[in-house]
Design a protein around this motif. Structure first.
Motif, mmCIF file in Angstrom:
data_model
loop_
_atom_site.group_PDB
_atom_site.id
_atom_site.type_symbol
_atom_site.label_atom_id
_atom_site.label_comp_id
_atom_site.label_asym_id
_atom_site.label_seq_id
_atom_site.Cartn_x
_atom_site.Cartn_y
_atom_site.Cartn_z
ATOM 1 N N SER B 40 0.082 -0.917 2.087
ATOM 2 C CA SER B 40 -0.479 -0.023 3.219
ATOM 3 C C SER B 40 -0.609 1.325 3.318
ATOM 4 C CB SER B 40 -0.367 -1.034 4.091
ATOM 5 O OG SER B 40 0.458 -1.017 4.772
ATOM 6 N N GLY B 41 0.638 1.408 2.585
ATOM 7 C CA GLY B 41 1.081 3.292 2.958
ATOM 8 C C GLY B 41 2.719 3.430 2.957
ATOM 9 N N PHE B 42 3.662 3.972 2.824
ATOM 10 C CA PHE B 42 4.500 4.590 3.038
ATOM 11 C C PHE B 42 4.725 5.524 4.389
ATOM 12 C CE2 PHE B 42 8.756 6.854 2.747
ATOM 13 C CZ PHE B 42 9.494 5.322 3.383
ATOM 14 N N ARG B 43 5.271 4.692 5.538
ATOM 15 C CA ARG B 43 5.628 6.330 6.447
ATOM 16 C C ARG B 43 6.833 6.145 6.946
ATOM 17 N NH1 ARG B 43 4.494 5.712 12.546
ATOM 18 N NH2 ARG B 43 4.264 8.098 13.081
ATOM 19 N N LEU B 44 6.868 7.966 6.294
ATOM 20 C CA LEU B 44 8.004 8.353 7.137
ATOM 21 C C LEU B 44 7.840 9.035 8.784
ATOM 22 C CD1 LEU B 44 11.082 9.220 5.515
ATOM 23 C CD2 LEU B 44 9.667 11.292 5.260
#
Lengths: 231, 405
Positions: B40-44
């Motif tokens: 679903s997307g990588f969040r930093l």
């Protein structure tokens, strides 16, 4: 030698045309290839298709549209007339425009592939070494893609030498203006001058073979270099 | 690595690199989601500050966002929401974001990323030409000697070994005269032997240049050898941060280090025992005997003591093959991830003054090692049998001590 002065002038014209077209194509094709290699725009697909059209379109179709478009009543013709340039069909300049469009994919595609093969790594490294985008292009991308440029230039030159349909449609057959070798051969055959047709045809055959040999030689060299890097 | 093989420090100074009067430290805040990564997307999402000097290791499992964070700091990764201030200079805030080529950084990639169309010398020249403040010829020569690449300069990158390529790449990053050196797993692409070849060069860098280094790695060995400061990452967030020895001696780390759990301490060689081939290290009060590996008396060293090599006793029994027995105080006891085990944090005896503390460089070099804690990994049953409680005065037996340098 069986070549007449008309044959020699056709050869000279052909070389002049191919050289001009190759230079124009490198100047025009490089930014297009760079953009296509790097963009994530939705326009990438349509632009790629337009660039590749001459690969599949019959030269007569392309020549027909160019003739109409650049003619006295066509949109391009209106502009050139308004600028006081007259109309382009049946002139050397018109032939250059037609040949540039016709040979575009042969120059853009090798350069685009070469740019894509560089990958982001070297360009990012250059950015961290304080090279701005223009410097990254000139000092990293272009030298790394040099084989692509060479292949594109050779193919663009050779393809322009070998074209016939577009020339016939928009160039006609004017000595020293638009009568290139391929048209001259056609004329010889029409006039049943087979011996002169043989000479010119033979020259084109040898030339084309030599060009392809050079291009494939370049590609094999690249593959070997690639293997060395991989080890 | 013996002290004698280190290049002479006194004869070279690095005025261009030394930090000015600006407030020290790196303050960073980033929040971004990478749509391109799987799922679903990588969040930093990070917000931290670290010292503006020494080596800060960014450590964490694969995929935790270490490299993305480093790329944000370099300006290679576009971020809409972020801010970055490095030793008083704003590189990124609401109004503006410097492009990568406008930031005074050096970046060492996992793959050396040398320009294949240039020789090693051409690669170095690319950096030298673009240095913000041109380096003196002597400085350039010194860096080339430091990385031991003088004999490789005419070679093309594809003629160099992986380790040689990486040394050229490190020199190239330094020759642009950066104010911050970013290293993204510079050893990860190398086999074990090449790693051991390059580590001494990195250690020399760390001790010789007054250049803050952010060092991304997933190897705790590299962290233990190189880092002064540790930033522990997990799933795109900062899980823990602080001076290396302080973070490593915590028993409540959110990341399970398993058999790598252990303390890193700094000390000084105070005595060499010719007869038994041993050397004594003073840890600022506590003394350790280790195998003599040739360090001179007075040399500063860093030692790593793994938690699994530390056992606890109630009495100072001297009938044992174990050389190192030290009195300690129990600081805390935590359940290990392994249900049968416990992690015990122990405080070493202290001395008012650190030996060699008047030498600022030495103090600097080992500021990472000034925590006074050991870690022991023992069975829950032993905790019960010994009836261990925080505050207890007990003895540790240390089975093995690794000298890192």
């Amino acid at each position: 030698m069986e070549l007449s002065s008309a044959d020699w002038s056709a050869i000279a014209l052909t070389l002049r045309l191919a050289t001009t077209v190759t230079v124009v194509l490198l100047l025009l094709g490089t930014p297009i290839a760079w953009w296509l290699a790097r963009t994530r725009s939705r326009l990438k697909g349509p632009i790629e298709a337009i660039v590749a059209l001459p690969l599949v379109l019959p030269p007569s179709v392309l020549g027909f549209y160019l003739l109409v478009g650049m003619g006295p009543n066509g949109p391009v013709g209106q502009v050139t007339q308004a600028l006081g340039l007259g109309t382009l069909p049946f002139t050397f300049a018109g032939l250059v425009v037609g040949s540039v469009i016709y040979s575009l994919p042969f120059v853009v595609q090798p350069i685009q592939n070469a740019f894509q093969a560089i990958g982001p790594g070297p360009l990012e490294a250059a950015a961290t070494l304080r090279a701005n985008p223009w410097q990254r292009f000139v000092w990293v991308a272009v030298p790394m893609a040099r084989r692509g440029f060479l292949t594109g230039a050779v193919l663009g030159f050779a393809h322009t030498v070998g074209e016939f349909g577009v020339v016939l449609m928009i160039g006609g057959n004017i000595p020293n203006q638009t009568r290139v070798v391929s048209v001259q051969i056609y004329d010889h055959v029409e006039a049943l001058q087979y011996s002169q047709a043989h000479w010119l045809a033979g020259i084109l055959l040898v030339f084309s073979f030599a060009v392809l040999l050079l291009v494939y030689g370049l590609q094999h060299q690249r593959q070997r270099a690639g293997l060395n890097l991989g080890v | 690595m013996s002290a004698a093989s280190q290049p002479n420090r006194a004869s070279h100074s690095f005025p261009a690199i030394k930090s000015g009067n600006a407030p020290a430290g790196i303050q960073a805040q980033f929040d971004l989601t990478l749509p391109s990564k799987r799922d679903s997307g990588f969040r930093l999402a990070v917000d931290f500050s670290v010292p503006g000097s020494g080596v800060t290791a960014i450590f964490g499992p694969s995929g935790c966002g270490k490299t993305t964070l480093l790329r944000c700091i370099a300006g290679l990764q576009k971020t809409e929401h972020g801010s970055l201030v490095v030793n008083g200079e704003t590189w990124h805030d609401r109004e503006r974001c410097l492009a990568a080529h406008e930031r005074p950084i050096g970046y060492v990639f996992q793959e050396a990323n040398l320009f294949p169309h240039l020789s090693a010398r051409g690669n170095l020249d690319f950096a030298i030409r673009r240095a913000a403040t041109p380096l003196s010829e002597a400085h350039v020569k010194h860096l080339i000697e430091l990385m031991d690449i003088a004999h490789l300069l005419e070679q093309r990158p594809d003629q160099l070994s992986g380790g040689e390529r990486q040394r050229v790449a490190i020199a190239r990053a330094l020759l642009v005269n950066p104010k911050l050196l970013l290293m993204d797993e510079p050893l990860a692409a190398l086999d074990n032997r090449r790693k051991q070849d390059i580590l001494p060069f990195l250690e020399t860098l760390q001790s010789e240049l007054e250049l803050p280094i952010l060092y991304v790695t997933h190897s705790l060995d590299e962290v233990a050898r190189l880092a002064d400061h540790l930033l522990l990452m997990e799933a795109g967030t900062i899980a823990a941060r602080g001076p290396l020895s302080e973070v490593l001696s915590r028993t409540d780390l959110p990341i399970d280090l398993g058999d790598d759990s252990g303390a890193v301490l700094g000390g000084t060689i105070t005595e060499r025992d010719e007869q038994w081939q041993l050397a004594r290290i003073d840890l600022g009060g506590a003394q350790l005997w280790v195998r003599d590996s040739g360090e001179a008396i007075g040399a500063t060293v860093r030692v790593r003591i793994l938690a699994r090599d530390v056992s606890l006793t109630r009495t100072a029994s001297d009938q044992s093959s174990i050389l190192n027995r030290l009195p300690v105080t129990v600081r805390s006891i935590e359940q290990d991830r392994d249900k049968a085990l416990a992690l015990v944090s122990l405080v070493l005896p202290s001395e008012a003054t650190l030996e060699g503390a008047e030498n600022k460089e030495v103090e600097n070099k080992h500021k990472a090692g000034n925590s006074r804690c050991l870690l022991a990994r023992i069975s829950q049953r032993s905790v019960h049998d010994l009836n261990l409680q925080p505050g207890d005065q007990i003895w540790v037996q240390i089975k093995s001590v690794a000298i890192l340098r």
